[in-house]
Design a protein around this motif. Structure first.
Motif, mmCIF file in Angstrom:
data_model
loop_
_atom_site.group_PDB
_atom_site.id
_atom_site.type_symbol
_atom_site.label_atom_id
_atom_site.label_comp_id
_atom_site.label_asym_id
_atom_site.label_seq_id
_atom_site.Cartn_x
_atom_site.Cartn_y
_atom_site.Cartn_z
ATOM 1 N N ASN A 291 1.227 2.980 -5.515
ATOM 2 C CA ASN A 291 1.369 4.004 -6.552
ATOM 3 C C ASN A 291 2.255 3.484 -7.677
ATOM 4 O O ASN A 291 1.940 3.636 -8.864
ATOM 5 C CB ASN A 291 2.016 5.268 -5.973
ATOM 6 N N ILE B 118 -5.655 -0.692 -2.032
ATOM 7 C CA ILE B 118 -6.263 -0.950 -3.338
ATOM 8 C C ILE B 118 -6.732 -2.395 -3.367
ATOM 9 O O ILE B 118 -6.112 -3.272 -2.760
ATOM 10 C CB ILE B 118 -5.246 -0.676 -4.479
ATOM 11 N N SER C 249 -5.803 1.588 -12.421
ATOM 12 C CA SER C 249 -4.340 1.744 -12.398
ATOM 13 C C SER C 249 -3.911 2.917 -13.272
ATOM 14 O O SER C 249 -3.093 3.740 -12.866
ATOM 15 C CB SER C 249 -3.666 0.458 -12.885
ATOM 16 N N LYS C 250 -4.493 3.003 -14.467
ATOM 17 C CA LYS C 250 -4.147 4.108 -15.365
ATOM 18 C C LYS C 250 -4.546 5.448 -14.741
ATOM 19 O O LYS C 250 -3.809 6.431 -14.800
ATOM 20 C CB LYS C 250 -4.847 3.940 -16.717
ATOM 21 N N ALA D 71 -0.142 0.527 -15.590
ATOM 22 C CA ALA D 71 -0.645 1.497 -16.579
ATOM 23 C C ALA D 71 0.272 1.537 -17.801
ATOM 24 O O ALA D 71 -0.189 1.642 -18.938
ATOM 25 C CB ALA D 71 -0.750 2.876 -15.947
ATOM 26 N N ALA E 68 -10.040 1.884 -4.383
ATOM 27 C CA ALA E 68 -8.798 2.373 -3.783
ATOM 28 C C ALA E 68 -9.109 3.401 -2.705
ATOM 29 O O ALA E 68 -10.118 4.114 -2.782
ATOM 30 C CB ALA E 68 -7.886 2.983 -4.845
ATOM 31 N N ILE F 298 -4.929 6.196 -11.485
ATOM 32 C CA ILE F 298 -4.028 6.506 -10.366
ATOM 33 C C ILE F 298 -2.672 6.957 -10.900
ATOM 34 O O ILE F 298 -2.111 7.960 -10.450
ATOM 35 C CB ILE F 298 -3.869 5.281 -9.441
ATOM 36 N N ALA F 299 -2.160 6.219 -11.882
ATOM 37 C CA ALA F 299 -0.840 6.552 -12.439
ATOM 38 C C ALA F 299 -0.824 7.985 -12.974
ATOM 39 O O ALA F 299 0.156 8.713 -12.823
ATOM 40 C CB ALA F 299 -0.483 5.570 -13.544
ATOM 41 N N SER G 76 0.694 0.691 -9.749
ATOM 42 C CA SER G 76 -0.303 1.283 -10.659
ATOM 43 C C SER G 76 0.386 1.876 -11.883
ATOM 44 O O SER G 76 -0.054 1.666 -13.017
ATOM 45 C CB SER G 76 -1.097 2.371 -9.932
ATOM 46 N N LYS G 77 1.468 2.602 -11.640
ATOM 47 C CA LYS G 77 2.202 3.200 -12.769
ATOM 48 C C LYS G 77 2.755 2.107 -13.692
ATOM 49 O O LYS G 77 2.697 2.215 -14.919
ATOM 50 C CB LYS G 77 3.360 4.076 -12.264
#
Lengths: 464, 464
Positions: A231, B309, B234-235, A238, B328, B237-238, A234-235
C-alpha cells in the motif's frame, strides 16, 4: 557501387542464415546464468569479423562481459569509421507471450513485412542491426569498395547499462581513435519514410525496496494497524507524478531545455496518426504529460516508468498476508542537460524523504546515461543522408528518439567524434518485447545503405 | 476430571508426535498441485477421529476439497457440540524466509515458549488447534468423561474462503444439528491472560488486472506517451485510501457501526503496550486510520490491504519495459453490518470508475464472508469461561479479533446455534507467515481445557 544490389541478391540467403545462427545463442547479459552463452556469442562475432575482412580481431576482457574488437586499416591518411554495436540482448520474459521460443528463430510474413521477418530475441536489437555492418564490410572488402579505415567495437553490456565500456574506452583511447562513430541500434519512421535519429534520451534506472514489519503478517490480525509495504509503495510511486503527469521530484526539471515554438512546430510535421498509433497498441487513449503531444512526450520530455513491481503473495489463489517487503524497478528517461547522476541522487533523496515512519526504504541506483543530440550539419550526418538518398530514393528526416543508448554521450566526450545513428528497425519490431523481429527487407536495405555511407563520408572528408 | 492432567502427562509425547505427522503433509488448498496431499490429509484426519472414538467417520465429497465428518452420539436427550476446524493450510511462501522447511516440523524453544514450540506451516492454523479437539475427545471417551454428543466437521477450504462448505451445510442440515459450535482457530492475549474471541471481521478478497498496450513495450520509445499499467495501478491503489487512511470507496462506511465511548473505553482496558508491539515487529511506528487506536484499527475498523502485487520485469538486473499488464490481490476486512457481497460490488464499481481511459481493468471477486459477534451472556460462552477458569485459574477476557473466519456467520444463519471461539494460539505464532509455530504448552493446555467446556456446557444446558 552498382553491383551491391547484385551481391546482396546472390548472398541474401546466407546473410539471413548467418544471422539466424547468431540469434540462436541466448546472450542475456542481465542474467548471470547465461555467462557461457555470452562468451559463445562473442566468439561467434569474432569469427564473423575475421571472415568479413577485419584483421587483429580480439575478444577483449573487461571486469564484466567482454568487448569484441576488430579493425581494417588501409592507410593512415584516410578517415576512420568506428562501428559500435552490441551482441547482448534483453531478457525474453514474459516467455508465455512468445509465439515461438525467443532463441529458436523463425521467419514469418507480416502485414508490414510481406518479404518475411526473422522472429527472435535480439533480431533487431541489436544482433540484426549490428550484423548489417559486418556484411556491409564483407561486401566492401570482397569487392574492393572499402574507401577508408574501419574499426568495430561490439560490446556485451548495452542492455545492462554498458557498465564497463567506459573503462574499456579509457584503456584504449588510441586504438579507438576515429573520425566518426556509426551505430545501428535505433529505428526509422517507416519503410517508406527513412529517418536518422538525431537525439536520444538519457536514463536513470533505480531499484527500490520498502520494508515494513520484520516478517509477513496475518492481514486480519495486523491489517489496518501496521503499515503495509505494498500500500505504501503504491502511494509513494503514485506521488512521484501529479495529476498532470508532471514528475514531482524537487529539481527534476531544473535543467530541462524547453524547445522553441519553431522546433516544436517542425517536430509536429513528422508523419504521425494518433488513431493508427492507438490502434496498433490496442489502447483507447494515449496517456502522458499535460501540454505535450504524443511525439513530444516520447522524445523531448523526461519520463518516469515503473518497469517492474512485486511484493506479497503472487501465486495462485488467495493469501491474506500483510507482507514484510515490496519492491519496484523504476527508470527515468532524461533529456539533454539533465545529469543522470544528479537525477539519480534527487530521486533517492526525495524517495527516502516521502517514506512514512512505518517503513524503511532502500534506494539502489542501477545504471544510467546521458542524453545525446547530433548536429545535422556535420559531415557524418550529411554522408548518412546522401546514403539513404541512394538506396531509398528520398532524403531521410531527422528524428529525436525516446530511447537511450547510455554510452553514446560518453563516446563523444572520450573519443571527440560525432555519433551517427543509422537505424533500420521499425517501432513495430517489438524490441524488448515478446515476438521481437526484424524485417528481412530492412536487414538487406541496411547492408545496402551502409557502404554508401563510407563512400560519401570519405569523399566529404576530403573536401573539408 | 482430576486425572486429565495425568493423562496428558502420560501421553504428551505421542500427542506431539501425532501432530507432527499431520503437519508433514503439505495440504495447501490454494494450490492445485497439492490435490493428492489434500486427500492424504483428509484420510489421516479420518483415521484419527476413529481412533479418538468417533463412529461413522466419513470423507464427504464436495465440489472442492472434501469435508471430514465424524460423530459420537450418546443420547438424543443430551446436548450436542459441533466442532469445526480445517485441515488445509496457507501457502508457505516466501520459502526463503523459513528457518526450517515448512513441512518438515521441528521443535525449538523460544523466549515465549521455553517448553518448546512446533515449527511448521499449519502448526497453529489450524492443524494444531483442530487436533486439540481430537485428543480431548480421546481423553473423554477413553476415561468415560464424555458428557454429551459430539460432532466433528473438519473442512479443507478455509484458507481459500470455504467456497463449498455452505453447500455442504445446506445438504446436511439435520446431520449437523447441534446446540453449540466450538472452534479453535483464533488466539488468546497471552499465556498469562486467557481470552475468548467474541468478534471476527468479515472479508472481501479481490484480484484486479490492469491492461494497457497489447504487448510489453520499450519504455524509451513509448514511455511518457502510453499509459504504464504499473504506474496507473499504483495511482489507483493509492487513491483507495486518503491521507487519513480512510477508505475512499463511496458507500464503504455506510453500514459500519460506531462503537460507543463506553465500549471503546472498555476495549482500551485490554493489556497492550505500543512500544512492545512496535519492538516485536521491528517497526518505527504504527500506521493506520486517523482517530483510532492500534487495537481498534486491528479489530473494530474495516481495512484495505494489498496482499500481493506484480507486473513487468521482476527478475535479476534491469529491463526497460513498459509492461502490458499489472496485477494485485486486494482484501478488505469488514466489521458487523457490512455486507461483503455489497462491499465487493462497491469496490468493483469504484475501481472500474477510477481507471483512466488509457487502460482497461478487470476486477475478479475472489471470496468473502461476514463479520461475527458472539453475545457473552449465552450458555456456550459461560461454559467456555468456566473451563478457562479451571485450567488457567482466572477468568478469560472477551476480545474482538481482527481476523476472519468467513464461514462463522453462515453457521449461525444455517444451523441456528452460537459459535464459541476458544483459541489457544498467540499473535507471535506467525500464522500465515514464515516460521509459523504452536507452543507445546498451548497445545496441551487446549487439550486440558476443552473437556471442561463439555462438562460445564452440559451442566448449564440442564439448568436452562
Amino acid at each position: 557501387m552498382k553491383d551491391i544490389k547484385e551481391y546482396i541478391e546472390e548472398n541474401k540467403d546466407r546473410f539471413v542464415q548467418e544471422l539466424i545462427d547468431l540469434l540462436k545463442i541466448p546472450s542475456i547479459s542481465a542474467d548471470s546464468n547465461y555467462e557461457k552463452d555470452m562468451l559463445k556469442t562473442a566468439e561467434a562475432v569474432k569469427l564473423k569479423l575475421q571472415d568479413a575482412g577485419c584483421d587483429q580481431v580480439k575478444i577483449c576482457e573487461t571486469p564484466g562481459h567482454p568487448v569484441v574488437y576488430g579493425e581494417r586499416i588501409i592507410s593512415k591518411d584516410l578517415p576512420t569509421v568506428l562501428v559500435y554495436g552490441h551482441y547482448d540482448v534483453q531478457p525474453p520474459d514474459p516467455l508465455n507471450l512468445w509465439e515461438n521460443p525467443p532463441f529458436e528463430p523463425v521467419i514469418q510474413n507480416t502485414k508490414i513485412h510481406p518479404e518475411g521477418a526473422i522472429f527472435a530475441r535480439g533480431a533487431c536489437d541489436d544482433k540484426g542491426q549490428m550484423y548489417m555492418h559486418v556484411k556491409a564490410l564483407e561486401y566492401m572488402t570482397k569487392n574492393d569498395e572499402l574507401p577508408c579505415n574501419v574499426k568495430f567495437m561490439i560490446e556485451g553490456e548495452e542492455e545492462v547499462g554498458s557498465e564497463h565500456l567506459g573503462w574499456f574506452i579509457e584503456q584504449n583511447k588510441e586504438k579507438l581513435a576515429n573520425d566518426v562513430i556509426l551505430i545501428s541500434d535505433t529505428g526509422m519512421v517507416s519503410k517508406e519514410t527513412p529517418s536518422i535519429t538525431t537525439g536520444l534520451r538519457g536514463l536513470s534506472y533505480i531499484e527500490v525496496e520498502v520494508t515494513g514489519p520484520n516478517r509477513d503478517l496475518h492481514s486480519g490480525l495486523y491489517g489496518g494497524a501496521v503499515g503495509n509495504p505494498i500500500n505504501i509503495l503504491s502511494k509513494m510511486i503514485a506521488s512521484l507524478t501529479d495529476a498532470n503527469n508532471h514528475i514531482t521530484i524537487p529539481g527534476f526539471y531544473d535543467k530541462v531545455e524547453e524547445l522553441s515554438k519553431e522546433e516544436r512546430k517542425k517536430m509536429a510535421e513528422a508523419p504521425y496518426n494518433e488513431e493508427e498509433y492507438k490502434d496498433k497498441l490496442k489502447i483507447n487513449d494515449v496517456y502522458g504529460e499535460a501540454g505535450y503531444s504524443t511525439l513530444e512526450r516520447a522524445s523531448i520530455r523526461p519520463t518516469l516508468d515503473v518497469n517492474g513491481i512485486w511484493g506479497g503473495y503472487i501465486g495462485e489463489g488467495a493469501k491474506t498476508v500483510l507482507p514484510a517487503k515490496a519492491f519496484a524497478k523504476i527508470s527515468m528517461r532524461l533529456v539533454p542537460n539533465q545529469d543522470w547522476k544528479e537525477i539519480t541522487q534527487l530521486f533517492k533523496k526525495h524517495f527516502e524523504a516521502i517514506a512514512p515512519k512505518a517503513v524503511t526504504v532502500e534506494v539502489k541506483p542501477h545504471h544510467g546515461g546521458y542524453a545525446y543530440v547530433t548536429p545535422i550539419d556535420n559531415v557524418g550526418f550529411r554522408a548518412a543522408s546522401k546514403a539513404y538518398e541512394e538506396t531509398f530514393g528520398q532524403t531521410p528526416i531527422p528524428q529525436r528518439s525516446g530511447g537511450s543508448i547510455p554510452i553514446v554521450s560518453l563516446f563523444e566526450k572520450e573519443l571527440k567524434s560525432k555519433i551517427i545513428l543509422m537505424g533500420f528497425g521499425l517501432d513495430t519490431d517489438a524490441i524488448h518485447s515478446p515476438n521481437e523481429h526484424f524485417g528481412i527487407w530492412n536487414y538487406l536495405k541496411g547492408i545496402e545503405t551502409i557502404p554508401w555511407f563510407y563512400k560519401y563520408f570519405t569523399a566529404l572528408k576530403k573536401e573539408e
